[in-house]
Design a protein around this motif. Structure first.
Motif, PDB file in Angstrom:
ATOM      1  N   HIS A  82       0.909  -1.143   0.029  1.00  9.67           N
ATOM      2  CA  HIS A  82      -0.315   0.150  -0.078  1.00  9.67           C
ATOM      3  C   HIS A  82       1.198   1.549  -0.036  1.00  9.67           C
ATOM      4  O   HIS A  82       0.577   2.310   0.320  1.00  9.67           O
ATOM      5  N   ASP A  84       2.594   4.135  -1.654  1.00  6.94           N
ATOM      6  CA  ASP A  84       2.602   4.486  -2.617  1.00  6.94           C
ATOM      7  C   ASP A  84       4.088   4.958  -2.991  1.00  6.94           C
ATOM      8  O   ASP A  84       5.131   5.000  -4.615  1.00  6.94           O
ATOM      9  N   ARG A  87       6.291   1.846  -5.260  1.00  5.76           N
ATOM     10  CA  ARG A  87       5.517   2.253  -6.280  1.00  5.76           C
ATOM     11  C   ARG A  87       5.827   2.811  -7.012  1.00  5.76           C
ATOM     12  O   ARG A  87       6.357   2.739  -8.007  1.00  5.76           O
ATOM     13  N   THR A  88       6.121   4.050  -6.493  1.00  6.39           N
ATOM     14  CA  THR A  88       6.942   5.082  -7.077  1.00  6.39           C
ATOM     15  C   THR A  88       8.560   4.530  -7.799  1.00  6.39           C
ATOM     16  O   THR A  88       8.652   4.181  -8.599  1.00  6.39           O
ATOM     17  N   ALA A  90       9.216   1.395  -7.998  1.00  3.13           N
ATOM     18  CA  ALA A  90       9.408   0.185  -8.360  1.00  3.13           C
ATOM     19  C   ALA A  90       9.623   1.056  -9.679  1.00  3.13           C
ATOM     20  O   ALA A  90       9.653   0.155 -10.508  1.00  3.13           O
ATOM     21  N   VAL A  91       7.805   1.615  -9.977  1.00  7.60           N
ATOM     22  CA  VAL A  91       8.010   2.079 -11.923  1.00  7.60           C
ATOM     23  C   VAL A  91       8.972   2.303 -12.311  1.00  7.60           C
ATOM     24  O   VAL A  91       9.435   2.389 -13.449  1.00  7.60           O
TER      25      VAL A  91
END
Lengths: 312, 426
Positions: A82, A84, A87-88, A90-91
């Motif tokens: 969860h 963010d 996630r950023t 990883a991208v």
């Protein structure tokens, strides 16, 4: 004993089972050789394997680096799902892998093809392209920081060629920071990849090209059907190097942006470092390290397994 | 040597080694918590690695060596900060450390990592220190854990000659401040320099600190940083409403350059003024020093007691030190007027001594600075010192994002609260 066995072998055409040897057990490894193996193994175990295992354990804890680690099970990984910023990161890491990895492989191969033939002065160009590899990335980053400054070389250059409207705070804008950081990393990596490909190209038998020529192959066909297949083993090395270098890319990003502005150039490695050593959440940082390890190991292992299978 | 080629493997090794160290030290505390060995010199771990400050520390150590033995070990500031927990939890830690009092020191004291210094505070020198310093150096359990030696102040710094050239004068209140910004902008100067780019994003926290202590008061500010209020509370929104009023006057490259570059712009007259601490003077050319002046961050609400940021520096010691008596002796020396004068003489000299008898460098700037702090009803330290080093990155992200995208303040504050909660809950 040994002499007797040798004599027996010499006199009989079919060698008898080496009974003498078996009686004496397998050939003794000299203690010195044993020491050469065991001492580094011990050092490796103490300095690498054990800390790595500790890292895996810490990934299951909540730890501020001061109090005793508190076991929390998979909570860190649940939080990651969860998160963010994760996630950023990883991208961005995937983007980095594709752009930095892809471009350095392509440009490295291109420069190697360009500079493979022995012409006058080619050594100079090879050396010039390889030179950035020699510098520390932190020093490289400092130079590039000066280039990217609001009143730095890049903006002055844009101004002088009439592109003043493109002037930019390259490292302080979330839209450009990541790409601005990739450039110095590429600048350094291309020379390295070029050298790997140069070595590969040197290893290709010239007779193959002659045969291709006789068969009427053009330059593109020769490249497509001779050069590329012959470079397969180098490709495996280049890919491994690129994946590892992408996932551990840290120094250049940290020196230039520290993952900012507001996480826009955050990679998994910088996020791991800042979580662990700046926010002092070492448990979560270790969990991130585990993810990076699994990714690197997974990509490389699956590629190598495939590469070896094809080789067989 | 290259310290920054950090790879995954080295990270794991480092983290694991730190873990092992913690486990080992855990064993040590459970078996023997009182080491009695007092052989060898006291080790003094210093993060003052700037050339002038380092030289001043060497002078200080040389002076002490006439009466006792001490080994100075200077470590780069960033390394020191990340290693401090490892130092303090290791089985055989360095004895004395340069660091900060207040919330930061108390966090370590609560984990029983700091040596109780009540005995040192019984010395005649420390007994005469101000009441505020007594409070600042006392842990939440009531023990003295810190010996303060110098402090410095934050303010709106500018060049006198530039202000004269532009025909402007320092303001006293918020409206006057906005007028000043307007005038400077009309002269083609960036009114407010920042310097929150590069590796010094933390400088932006000074604006948050000051606006909060001017609008909500120092007490609220400290409680907020301790997790007793939320960053998405209406009070915090008020801070950013004010900040929005001056945001158009900030130098557009404020988040792109480090504070050292921003102060160069200030000294060159490219920006008008800067909210900064006196430490920036370390890098200023000597001839510019006499031309530097400052004014108080403008008062916004006269009903709120006047507070200023005046961070205190000094020393604490490890609870596991094997040189208890020698450590006390060294700290008593450092708390003395003579030692503080030696340090100020050797460094850039813009700091103020904590000892009431110690002479400062006596420049007009320093005299004004001393008065500036003395007039304040309350003194705050700085964002990370009033909260924790771990909370600082959350502020860096939130504040730089606010400066770039002020309209997104609602989501910025929600995210900040979420990130801060993770730190407080860790």
């Amino acid at each position: 004993m040994a002499v007797l066995t040798t004599d027996a072998r010499r006199t009989t055409p079919v060698p008898t089972p080496p009974r003498g040897r078996r009686a004496g057990g397998p050939r003794r490894t000299p203690p010195l050789v044993l020491a050469f193996v065991l001492v580094p193994l011990l050092a490796e175990a103490v300095w690498v394997f054990w800390p790595a295992l500790q890292g895996f354990y810490l990934a299951l804890t909540s730890w501020d680096g001061v109090s005793a680690p508190r076991f929390v099970g998979l909570a860190n990984f649940r939080e990651m799902a969860h998160d963010d910023v994760f996630r950023t990161a990883a991208v961005d890491t995937v983007l980095w892998l594709v752009l930095f990895g892809g471009l350095s492989a392509l440009l490295g191969l291109a420069t190697a093809l360009l500079l493979q033939q022995e012409r006058r002065g080619v050594g100079f160009y090879r050396a010039a392209l390889f030179l950035p590899v020699v510098f520390s990335l932190v020093a490289t980053a400092l130079v590039w920081q000066a280039i990217y400054q609001p009143d730095g070389v890049l903006n002055q250059l844009l101004q002088s060629v009439g592109l003043g409207s493109l002037r930019h705070a390259w490292l302080a804008d979330q839209d450009t920071a990541l790409y601005a950081v990739i450039v110095p990393a590429l600048w350094r990596q291309i020379g390295y990849v070029m050298v790997l490909y140069l070595a590969g190209l040197k290893g290709i038998d010239p007779a193959l090209y002659e045969a291709a020529k006789v068969d009427g192959a053009g330059r593109w066909q020769a490249f497509r059907h001779v050069t590329l297949p012959q470079l397969r083993s180098v490709n495996a090395v280049v890919l491994s190097v690129i994946v590892i270098d992408s996932l551990r890319s840290f120094d250049v990003v940290w020196s230039l942006t520290r993952g900012g502005p507001y996480h826009s150039s955050e990679l998994l490695s910088t996020y791991m470092y800042s979580t662990a050593f700046q926010s002092l959440r070492l448990g979560y940082g270790s969990a991130l390290a585990v993810v990076i390890f699994v990714l690197a190991f997974g990509v490389i292992a699956s590629y190598l397994v495939r590469a070896f299978r094809e080789a067989d | 040597m290259n310290h920054s080629q950090t790879s995954r493997r080295r990270f794991l090794a480092g983290a694991g080694a730190a873990g092992t160290a913690a486990l080992l030290s855990g064993c040590v505390t459970s078996t023997s918590s009182s080491k009695t060995s007092s052989k060898g010199a006291v080790s003094l771990q210093s993060n003052l690695s700037a050339p002038q400050a380092k030289a001043a520390m060497q002078d200080l150590v040389a002076a002490y060596k006439k009466k006792g033995s001490v080994d100075l070990n200077t470590v780069a500031a960033e390394t020191f900060r990340t290693q401090l927990p490892t130092y303090l939890t290791s089985a055989n830690p360095p004895d004395v450390y340069t660091w900060y009092p207040g919330s930061v020191a108390d966090a370590y004291a609560r984990k029983n990592l700091l040596l109780g210094l009540d005995e040192v505070w019984d010395s005649p020198d420390l007994k005469r220190y101000s009441k505020a310093l007594h409070t600042l150096c006392t842990s939440s359990s009531g023990k003295k854990v810190f010996v303060p030696t110098t402090y410095y102040w934050w303010g709106m710094f500018y060049r006198k000659s530039n202000f004269a050239k532009w025909g402007v004068t320092p303001p006293t209140d918020w409206d006057g401040f906005l007028d000043l910004c307007d005038k400077l902008k009309s002269k083609g100067v960036a009114p407010i320099g920042l310097g929150a780019g590069g590796n010094t994003a933390w400088v932006a926290s000074a604006w948050f600190d000051y606006l909060d202590i001017r609008i909500n008061g120092a007490q609220y500010h400290r409680e907020l940083l301790a997790g007793k209020h939320r960053f998405d509370d209406p009070e915090v929104h008020k801070v950013f409403d004010r900040w929005k009023e001056v945001l158009p006057y900030f130098d557009p490259s404020g988040t792109a350059v480090a504070f050292q570059d921003a102060t160069t712009a200030l000294l060159n007259g490219r920006s008008g003024m800067m909210l900064i601490g006196t430490f920036f003077a370390d890098a200023a050319p000597k001839d510019a020093l006499d031309d530097i002046d400052f004014f108080r961050f403008p008062v916004i609400d006269p009903k709120i007691p006047l507070a200023e940021e005046a961070p205190t520096d000094g020393y604490f010691a490890s609870a596991r030190s094997g040189h208890r008596d020698q450590v006390f002796d060294l700290l008593r020396f450092l708390a003395g007027a003579e030692a503080q004068e030696i340090y100020l003489k050797g460094s850039s000299g813009t700091a103020l001594p904590c000892h009431p008898d110690a002479k400062d460098t006596g420049t007009p700037l320093v005299i004004k600075g001393r008065k500036h702090v003395a007039e304040a009803a309350e003194v705050t330290q700085f964002f990370n010192r009033d909260s924790s080093d771990a909370l600082q990155p959350t502020a860096d992200t939130a504040l730089t994002k606010f400066i770039a995208k002020p309209k997104e303040i609602n989501s910025i504050l929600t995210d900040w609260q979420r990130d801060a909660q993770k730190i407080w809950g860790a």
